[in-house]
Write a protein that holds these residues in place. Structure first.
Motif, PDB file in Angstrom:
ATOM      1  N   SER A 138     -11.222  14.570  34.745  1.00 44.68           N
ATOM      2  CA  SER A 138     -10.051  15.636  34.278  1.00 44.68           C
ATOM      3  C   SER A 138      -9.877  16.443  35.866  1.00 44.68           C
ATOM      4  O   SER A 138     -10.315  15.968  36.548  1.00 44.68           O
ATOM      5  CB  SER A 138     -11.127  16.443  33.453  1.00 44.68           C
ATOM      6  OG  SER A 138     -12.316  17.000  34.025  1.00 44.68           O
ATOM      7  N   ASP A 153     -10.986  20.131  36.395  1.00 44.28           N
ATOM      8  CA  ASP A 153     -11.293  21.085  35.837  1.00 44.28           C
ATOM      9  C   ASP A 153     -11.587  22.297  37.264  1.00 44.28           C
ATOM     10  O   ASP A 153     -11.521  23.461  36.925  1.00 44.28           O
ATOM     11  CB  ASP A 153     -12.737  21.126  35.227  1.00 44.28           C
ATOM     12  CG  ASP A 153     -12.353  20.505  33.712  1.00 44.28           C
ATOM     13  OD1 ASP A 153     -11.415  20.474  33.121  1.00 44.28           O
ATOM     14  OD2 ASP A 153     -13.273  19.644  33.381  1.00 44.28           O
ATOM     15  N   GLU A 154     -11.680  21.622  38.439  1.00 43.15           N
ATOM     16  CA  GLU A 154     -11.947  22.271  39.488  1.00 43.15           C
ATOM     17  C   GLU A 154     -10.793  22.453  40.358  1.00 43.15           C
ATOM     18  O   GLU A 154      -9.708  21.561  40.308  1.00 43.15           O
ATOM     19  CB  GLU A 154     -13.054  21.777  40.360  1.00 43.15           C
ATOM     20  CG  GLU A 154     -14.303  21.279  39.535  1.00 43.15           C
ATOM     21  CD  GLU A 154     -15.272  22.454  39.492  1.00 43.15           C
ATOM     22  OE1 GLU A 154     -15.207  23.401  40.479  1.00 43.15           O
ATOM     23  OE2 GLU A 154     -16.209  22.471  38.614  1.00 43.15           O
TER      24      GLU A 154
END
Length: 66
Positions: A50, A52-53
């Motif tokens: 993913s 996400d950061e």
């Protein structure tokens, strides 16, 4: 992605190589597979499928190298 999982496992088996380094997020934008992130934080490596950061380093790849 098996190679990345193996790399993460090796890094976590030998954390002395990453434990004193600054936290980093490496992002791989793969044309056919989407986004993968390798997060180095607190002496541990994690792999996420993913985005996400916020990435410190981003690689955009268009094809798999054999």
């Amino acid at each position: 992605m098996g190679e990345l999982r193996e790399l993460i496992e090796k890094m976590n088996n030998h954390p002395e190589y990453i434990s004193k380094k600054k936290d980093r997020v490496f992002q791989f934008d793969l044309k056919d597979e989407g986004t993968i992130q390798v997060v180095l934080r607190d002496g541990k490596a994690n792999l996420y499928e993913s985005q996400d950061e916020e990435a410190d380093v981003t690689l955009q790849l268009s094809e798999k190298i054999s």
